[in-house]
Design an enzyme around this catalytic site. Structure first.
Site, PDB file in Angstrom:
ATOM      1  N   THR A   1      17.195 127.193 106.709  1.00 29.35           N
ATOM      2  CA  THR A   1      17.566 127.083 105.992  1.00 29.35           C
ATOM      3  C   THR A   1      17.768 128.037 104.321  1.00 29.35           C
ATOM      4  O   THR A   1      17.368 128.984 105.083  1.00 29.35           O
ATOM      5  CB  THR A   1      17.640 125.439 105.136  1.00 29.35           C
ATOM      6  OG1 THR A   1      15.850 126.005 104.482  1.00 29.35           O
ATOM      7  CG2 THR A   1      17.511 124.730 106.578  1.00 29.35           C
TER       8      THR A   1
ATOM      9  N   ASP B   1      14.991 131.473 111.604  1.00 23.69           N
ATOM     10  CA  ASP B   1      16.465 130.377 111.119  1.00 23.69           C
ATOM     11  C   ASP B   1      16.470 129.307 110.054  1.00 23.69           C
ATOM     12  O   ASP B   1      15.715 128.147 110.050  1.00 23.69           O
ATOM     13  CB  ASP B   1      16.731 129.929 112.273  1.00 23.69           C
ATOM     14  CG  ASP B   1      17.841 128.417 112.802  1.00 23.69           C
ATOM     15  OD1 ASP B   1      18.797 129.451 111.843  1.00 23.69           O
ATOM     16  OD2 ASP B   1      17.930 128.289 113.667  1.00 23.69           O
TER      17      ASP B   1
ATOM     18  N   GLN C   1      13.502 116.439 102.640  1.00 25.11           N
ATOM     19  CA  GLN C   1      15.177 117.123 102.348  1.00 25.11           C
ATOM     20  C   GLN C   1      15.671 115.298 102.535  1.00 25.11           C
ATOM     21  O   GLN C   1      15.351 114.656 102.952  1.00 25.11           O
ATOM     22  CB  GLN C   1      15.537 118.398 102.563  1.00 25.11           C
ATOM     23  CG  GLN C   1      15.787 117.975 104.428  1.00 25.11           C
ATOM     24  CD  GLN C   1      15.615 119.539 105.385  1.00 25.11           C
ATOM     25  OE1 GLN C   1      15.891 120.572 104.906  1.00 25.11           O
ATOM     26  NE2 GLN C   1      14.874 119.068 106.072  1.00 25.11           N
TER      27      GLN C   1
ATOM     28  N   ASP D   1      17.995 121.765 114.689  1.00 29.66           N
ATOM     29  CA  ASP D   1      19.178 121.763 115.671  1.00 29.66           C
ATOM     30  C   ASP D   1      19.072 121.763 117.596  1.00 29.66           C
ATOM     31  O   ASP D   1      19.750 121.439 118.519  1.00 29.66           O
ATOM     32  CB  ASP D   1      20.603 122.244 114.705  1.00 29.66           C
ATOM     33  CG  ASP D   1      20.279 123.526 114.889  1.00 29.66           C
ATOM     34  OD1 ASP D   1      20.189 124.536 115.497  1.00 29.66           O
ATOM     35  OD2 ASP D   1      20.837 123.817 113.407  1.00 29.66           O
TER      36      ASP D   1
ATOM     37  N   ASP E   1       4.798 123.108 109.925  1.00 26.92           N
ATOM     38  CA  ASP E   1       4.944 124.174 109.195  1.00 26.92           C
ATOM     39  C   ASP E   1       4.647 124.897 109.806  1.00 26.92           C
ATOM     40  O   ASP E   1       3.669 126.167 110.089  1.00 26.92           O
ATOM     41  CB  ASP E   1       3.448 123.974 107.575  1.00 26.92           C
ATOM     42  CG  ASP E   1       4.025 125.058 106.701  1.00 26.92           C
ATOM     43  OD1 ASP E   1       5.259 126.498 106.691  1.00 26.92           O
ATOM     44  OD2 ASP E   1       3.073 124.817 105.702  1.00 26.92           O
ATOM     45  N   GLY E   2       6.319 126.033 110.160  1.00 26.63           N
ATOM     46  CA  GLY E   2       6.263 127.247 110.299  1.00 26.63           C
ATOM     47  C   GLY E   2       5.620 128.726 109.910  1.00 26.63           C
ATOM     48  O   GLY E   2       5.311 129.072 110.531  1.00 26.63           O
TER      49      GLY E   2
END
Length: 278
Positions: free
Chosen positions: A160, A158, A34, A89, A140-141
């Site tokens: 995007t 969490d 991204q 973050d 990769d979650g």
């Protein structure tokens, strides 16, 4: 002193934008996954932008991170092992490890550059990432969840916005994997966008989670830099109800979350109640 005429504008949907005056651009890059920008804004301090979308700011981050973490962790009576999918973050990690029962907190973030840039430009938000209980996995979650059945008391999605690499995090198949990754009394929370402009997504997620979890609840918080300010979270729980099983307050160093706010977050405006009943 003349103010900057440089502005950041997020196209929140085809009819809605948010604009913030920028003092300076601190960082900009194209990662493997991204575009990522960090800018200093006049109104909200340092701002993290992924693919043109506001992710977090210094001034209002506490609302989202506290309400993602503490509602779930004050619902489960003894959360020891938690997983955060996304959230590079570090804000949800920071809040989760405030709970004395948490022994292990895994962060599964697909884009390692988000973690590194957050450490550099958002040291307060990322402060928990160096805690010895935290295990940062750059992976990769979705695959991580699939490969770790029965391990976690609480899982946080969490993500995007549901574009690009995050699309799969809103799929029913993923919620099935989340259910398998939870222990027999586990629960999860996912951010599910704005009731004003993401009605279809909220209805779909509610339906999918209800098919998989005996307890499914939606709650709200108010994040000024997110589209419309009103933001929703969906909880799926195997055993514990966020109101009937609300635990005594364990964390007091918060700026938004309180015992009363926990209760009030589930008192939904009528239009939101009607939305999730459809």
């Amino acid at each position: 002193m003349t103010k900057s005429e440089l502005w950041f504008t997020e196209l929140q949907n085809e009819n809605l934008t948010i604009g913030l005056r920028i003092n300076k651009i601190l960082h900009s890059e194209q990662t493997e996954y991204q575009t990522m920008d960090v800018v200093e804004t006049e109104q909200y301090g340092t701002l993290l932008v992924l693919d043109g979308c506001v992710m977090t700011t210094d001034k209002d981050e506490f609302v989202y991170h506290e309400m993602m973490a503490h509602v779930a962790l004050h619902t489960h009576p003894n959360p020891k092992s938690v997983l955060i999918v996304g959230g590079g973050d570090g804000g949800v990690i920071r809040e989760a490890i405030k709970h004395p029962s948490v022994e292990r907190a895994v962060l599964a973030e697909i884009d390692g550059r988000v973690v590194e840039v957050s450490k550099q430009y958002f040291p307060n938000i990322a402060s928990g990432l160096s805690d010895p209980r935290v295990d940062v996995q750059i992976t990769d979650g979705i695959k991580y969840v699939e490969n770790h059945p029965g391990e976690f008391d609480v899982i946080f999605i969490d993500s995007t916005d549901p574009i690009g690499p995050a699309v799969g995090l809103f799929a029913k198949q993923f919620y099935e994997s989340v259910s398998r990754a939870l222990k027999d009394d586990g629960l999860f929370v996912a951010q599910t966008e704005s009731p004003f402009i993401n009605q279809d997504l909220i209805q779909k997620v509610q339906g999918d989670v209800r098919d998989l979890f005996p307890i499914t609840e939606l709650y709200l918080a108010y994040v000024p830099t997110y589209p419309t300010g009103m933001w929703s979270f969906t909880m799926g729980s195997k055993k514990y109800h966020p109101l009937r099983d609300q635990q005594p307050i364990r964390v007091t160093d918060t700026k938004y979350y309180t015992e009363q706010v926990h209760k009030a977050a589930f008192a939904l405006p009528r239009f939101v109640e009607e939305l999730i009943q459809k």
